[in-house]
Structures are given as C-alpha cells and as structure tokens.
Design an enzyme around this catalytic site. Structure first.
Site, PDB file in Angstrom:
ATOM      1  N   MET A 126      43.091  40.557  53.486  1.00  0.00           N
ATOM      2  CA  MET A 126      41.804  41.213  53.269  1.00  0.00           C
ATOM      3  C   MET A 126      41.221  41.470  54.648  1.00  0.00           C
ATOM      4  O   MET A 126      40.268  40.811  55.086  1.00  0.00           O
ATOM      5  CB  MET A 126      40.892  40.299  52.427  1.00  0.00           C
ATOM      6  CG  MET A 126      41.315  40.242  50.964  1.00  0.00           C
ATOM      7  SD  MET A 126      40.628  38.842  50.075  1.00  0.00           S
ATOM      8  CE  MET A 126      41.830  37.595  50.514  1.00  0.00           C
TER       9      MET A 126
ATOM     10  N   ASP B 296      45.215  33.614  51.375  1.00  0.00           N
ATOM     11  CA  ASP B 296      44.182  34.626  51.579  1.00  0.00           C
ATOM     12  C   ASP B 296      43.755  34.721  53.037  1.00  0.00           C
ATOM     13  O   ASP B 296      43.245  33.752  53.606  1.00  0.00           O
ATOM     14  CB  ASP B 296      42.950  34.275  50.732  1.00  0.00           C
ATOM     15  CG  ASP B 296      43.193  34.517  49.256  1.00  0.00           C
ATOM     16  OD1 ASP B 296      43.643  35.622  48.912  1.00  0.00           O
ATOM     17  OD2 ASP B 296      42.940  33.601  48.455  1.00  0.00           O
TER      18      ASP B 296
ATOM     19  N   ASP C 264      44.036  38.448  40.657  1.00  0.00           N
ATOM     20  CA  ASP C 264      43.491  37.489  41.621  1.00  0.00           C
ATOM     21  C   ASP C 264      41.982  37.392  41.472  1.00  0.00           C
ATOM     22  O   ASP C 264      41.267  38.357  41.721  1.00  0.00           O
ATOM     23  CB  ASP C 264      43.874  37.980  43.034  1.00  0.00           C
ATOM     24  CG  ASP C 264      43.443  37.036  44.142  1.00  0.00           C
ATOM     25  OD1 ASP C 264      42.936  35.942  43.844  1.00  0.00           O
ATOM     26  OD2 ASP C 264      43.630  37.414  45.318  1.00  0.00           O
TER      27      ASP C 264
ATOM     28  N   SER D 111      46.151  29.345  44.947  1.00  0.00           N
ATOM     29  CA  SER D 111      45.568  29.947  46.150  1.00  0.00           C
ATOM     30  C   SER D 111      45.158  28.842  47.128  1.00  0.00           C
ATOM     31  O   SER D 111      44.303  28.006  46.828  1.00  0.00           O
ATOM     32  CB  SER D 111      44.353  30.794  45.754  1.00  0.00           C
ATOM     33  OG  SER D 111      43.765  31.329  46.906  1.00  0.00           O
TER      34      SER D 111
ATOM     35  N   MET E 180      41.225  36.550  55.579  1.00  0.00           N
ATOM     36  CA  MET E 180      39.971  37.328  55.624  1.00  0.00           C
ATOM     37  C   MET E 180      39.491  37.420  57.066  1.00  0.00           C
ATOM     38  O   MET E 180      39.554  36.429  57.801  1.00  0.00           O
ATOM     39  CB  MET E 180      38.901  36.634  54.780  1.00  0.00           C
ATOM     40  CG  MET E 180      39.334  36.352  53.344  1.00  0.00           C
ATOM     41  SD  MET E 180      37.981  35.662  52.381  1.00  0.00           S
ATOM     42  CE  MET E 180      38.850  35.158  50.890  1.00  0.00           C
TER      43      MET E 180
ATOM     44  N   HIS F 262      49.667  31.445  47.178  1.00  0.00           N
ATOM     45  CA  HIS F 262      48.911  32.632  47.556  1.00  0.00           C
ATOM     46  C   HIS F 262      48.052  32.277  48.769  1.00  0.00           C
ATOM     47  O   HIS F 262      47.345  31.263  48.762  1.00  0.00           O
ATOM     48  CB  HIS F 262      48.045  33.059  46.371  1.00  0.00           C
ATOM     49  CG  HIS F 262      47.291  34.322  46.563  1.00  0.00           C
ATOM     50  ND1 HIS F 262      47.859  35.567  46.399  1.00  0.00           N
ATOM     51  CD2 HIS F 262      45.996  34.542  46.900  1.00  0.00           C
ATOM     52  CE1 HIS F 262      46.953  36.500  46.620  1.00  0.00           C
ATOM     53  NE2 HIS F 262      45.805  35.903  46.933  1.00  0.00           N
TER      54      HIS F 262
ATOM     55  N   HIS G 164      47.959  37.613  51.259  1.00  0.00           N
ATOM     56  CA  HIS G 164      47.019  38.647  50.815  1.00  0.00           C
ATOM     57  C   HIS G 164      46.079  38.963  51.976  1.00  0.00           C
ATOM     58  O   HIS G 164      45.191  38.170  52.290  1.00  0.00           O
ATOM     59  CB  HIS G 164      46.254  38.105  49.580  1.00  0.00           C
ATOM     60  CG  HIS G 164      45.186  39.001  49.066  1.00  0.00           C
ATOM     61  ND1 HIS G 164      44.218  38.562  48.191  1.00  0.00           N
ATOM     62  CD2 HIS G 164      44.925  40.318  49.276  1.00  0.00           C
ATOM     63  CE1 HIS G 164      43.399  39.565  47.896  1.00  0.00           C
ATOM     64  NE2 HIS G 164      43.810  40.643  48.548  1.00  0.00           N
TER      65      HIS G 164
ATOM     66  N   MET H 252      42.535  43.223  41.893  1.00  0.00           N
ATOM     67  CA  MET H 252      41.506  42.195  42.119  1.00  0.00           C
ATOM     68  C   MET H 252      40.626  42.082  40.878  1.00  0.00           C
ATOM     69  O   MET H 252      40.132  43.087  40.359  1.00  0.00           O
ATOM     70  CB  MET H 252      40.628  42.548  43.327  1.00  0.00           C
ATOM     71  CG  MET H 252      41.305  42.429  44.678  1.00  0.00           C
ATOM     72  SD  MET H 252      42.081  40.830  45.012  1.00  0.00           S
ATOM     73  CE  MET H 252      40.652  39.721  44.962  1.00  0.00           C
TER      74      MET H 252
HETATM   75  C1  DX5 Z   1      39.298  36.088  46.649  1.00  0.00           C
HETATM   76  C2  DX5 Z   1      40.693  35.577  46.911  1.00  0.00           C
HETATM   77  C3  DX5 Z   1      41.292  34.761  45.820  1.00  0.00           C
HETATM   78  C4  DX5 Z   1      40.628  33.473  45.529  1.00  0.00           C
HETATM   79  C5  DX5 Z   1      40.847  33.125  44.088  1.00  0.00           C
HETATM   80  O1  DX5 Z   1      38.937  36.943  47.674  1.00  0.00           O
HETATM   81  O2  DX5 Z   1      41.551  36.686  47.121  1.00  0.00           O
HETATM   82  O3  DX5 Z   1      42.678  34.524  46.053  1.00  0.00           O
HETATM   83  O4  DX5 Z   1      41.127  32.413  46.298  1.00  0.00           O
HETATM   84  O5  DX5 Z   1      40.127  31.987  43.840  1.00  0.00           O
HETATM   85  P1  DX5 Z   1      39.639  31.556  42.386  1.00  0.00           P
HETATM   86  O6  DX5 Z   1      40.879  31.303  41.587  1.00  0.00           O
HETATM   87  O7  DX5 Z   1      38.861  30.332  42.653  1.00  0.00           O
HETATM   88  O8  DX5 Z   1      38.831  32.694  41.828  1.00  0.00           O
HETATM   89 ZN    ZN Z   2      43.865  36.602  47.161  1.00  0.00          ZN
END
Ligand code: DX5
Ligand code: ZN
Length: 225
Positions: free
Chosen positions: A71, A38, A178, A11, A40, A36, A69, A140
């Site tokens: 969010m 993320d 994840d 990630s 947000m 991956h 991903h 999740m």
């Molecule tokens: C959380 C993210 C994850 C996060 C995972 O909202 O979607 O992808 O980066 O990180 P770790 O592996 O540190 O839990």
């Molecule tokens: Zn994620």
C-alpha cells in the site's frame, strides 16, 4: 470441485511484534496457508508499517510463503527489495502512482507471483487490461490503512465479477479479500467467490490462533456446501 481451494492468510500486522516468532509459529502450526504482510508508506495510506528489512526478518521466522501487499505510492521503487527480502507474491494497487504494466513486469522478473488490488472506491474494470498477467486479484473489503475495521459486504459484486471474468476468459488468478474477515464475513466472501482470506484481528486477536484458523476454514467449507 473448487478451482482454487480456500486459503487462510493471517495478517502479520495484527501479530504481537514483541513476540513475533511465537505468534508466527502459532499461525504456521495452526494451519495457515501463507502470511499476509502489509506494507504502508504513510502516503498512499495514512499509516506506516515497515520495510524490506523487517520482511526479511519475518521470512527468517517462518516457512510459510509471504503474500506482500504494497500500500505504497511507488511500488516499482521497492519491488526488487521486497522480492529479495523473501516475498512469494507481491500485490500492489492499481491506484498507485506507477504505471501498472511495467510494475507487473518487475514482479515477474524478480521471480514472484503478481497481484493487483482495488480499493473500495475503485471499480474492478480498472484491472481489465491486466487480467491475463495476474496471479492474484485482491479486492479490499475495508479502506486500506488499518486493521480491525468493519467488513464491507458491498464489495462482493467485485468478487463475483472477478470470478465471472475468470470463468469466461480462462484466467489463472485467484481472488483474495482483505479486511474485516471473521467467522461470519468469511461465509459471505467465499460464497461470492473469494479463495484467499486475509485475517488479521480474527486470527492474532484470538487467544489461540490455531482455533481461529480452524474455525475460519470450517465456516468457509460449510458456507460452500
Ligand atoms: C488493511 C490491511 C489488512 C489488515 C486486515 O489495510 O491491508 O491486511 O491487516 O486486518 P483485519 O483482519 O483486522 O481487518
Ligand atoms: Zn493487506
């Protein structure tokens, strides 16, 4: 034989953004299967990361496919931009404010594969109507918003359910987890049926990401044998 091989998806938010090229190269050379990414928006989750311009930059730094991903509250507004920025797969949340069916259609129209995700409090049945249209189900295993949280083993029944539905219905989606994945929790996740393993802290928080990726893979393989 496994229907879907185990794939490790480091990630990017856990990487060092001051040295992003070097960190992403370490993950790529270390055998990561995809990255991956993320996204947000500070609304769907209480944190903000980055937008399509940065994804385009990430894309220029790696040959690995990008697993984006979202969010965010309004995925439809941004799907074309993230596709254009270089996403291979786009996953959004069933809890978002947009209608699911047209959003899935948008992803396919933009030549990406499509994933749908559930937060910890959402039952997998929320995805039932869309199973035949999904390339990926993302369960999740932490509350979305931040890296470095503790894996929730009580999400494993959802992973098992996704695997059982696929078997019964002949669906094509793979199953991704994840949040909080490390050398111990990956064993629990793959035994439940997870195949795509997102790992932020455990890969980029390691002094040598290649070693972290190898160990994750070894643990997944030995847990299944
Ligand atoms: C959380 C993210 C994850 C996060 C995972 O909202 O979607 O992808 O980066 O990180 P770790 O592996 O540190 O839990
Ligand atoms: Zn994620």
């Amino acid at each position: 034989m496994l229907m879907h091989p185990i794939r490790i998806a480091p990630s990017v938010i856990a990487a060092d953004f001051g040295n992003l090229g070097a960190d992403l190269a370490r993950a790529e050379k270390g055998g990561a299967d995809m990255l991956h990414v993320d996204i947000m928006d500070g609304h769907f989750v209480p944190n903000i990361t980055f937008g399509p311009d940065i994804v385009k930059k990430i894309k220029s730094l790696t040959k690995l496919p990008l697993d984006v991903h979202l969010m965010i509250s309004h995925p439809r507004q941004y799907i074309p931009a993230f596709a254009k920025a270089g996403a291979a797969n786009i996953t959004f949340h069933v809890e978002s404010e947009d209608e699911v069916s047209p959003a899935l259609h948008d992803i396919i129209l933009n030549d990406c594969t499509a994933g749908l995700s559930v937060k910890p409090g959402t039952p997998l049945t929320a995805l039932r109507d869309y199973l035949g249209r999904l390339d990926r189900i993302l369960v999740m295993t932490v509350e979305p918003g931040f890296g470095g949280q503790k894996f929730m083993p009580d999400m494993m029944p959802k992973v098992e359910e996704a695997a059982a539905w696929r078997k019964q219905g002949g669906f094509r989606y793979d199953i991704e987890v994840d949040g909080g994945l490390d050398n111990t929790t990956i064993r629990t996740a793959v035994k439940a049926g997870a195949e795509v393993i997102v790992a932020g802290t455990s890969v980029f928080g390691h002094h040598e990401p290649a070693v972290a990726i190898r160990e994750l893979r070894e643990n997944a393989t030995s847990a299944l044998s």
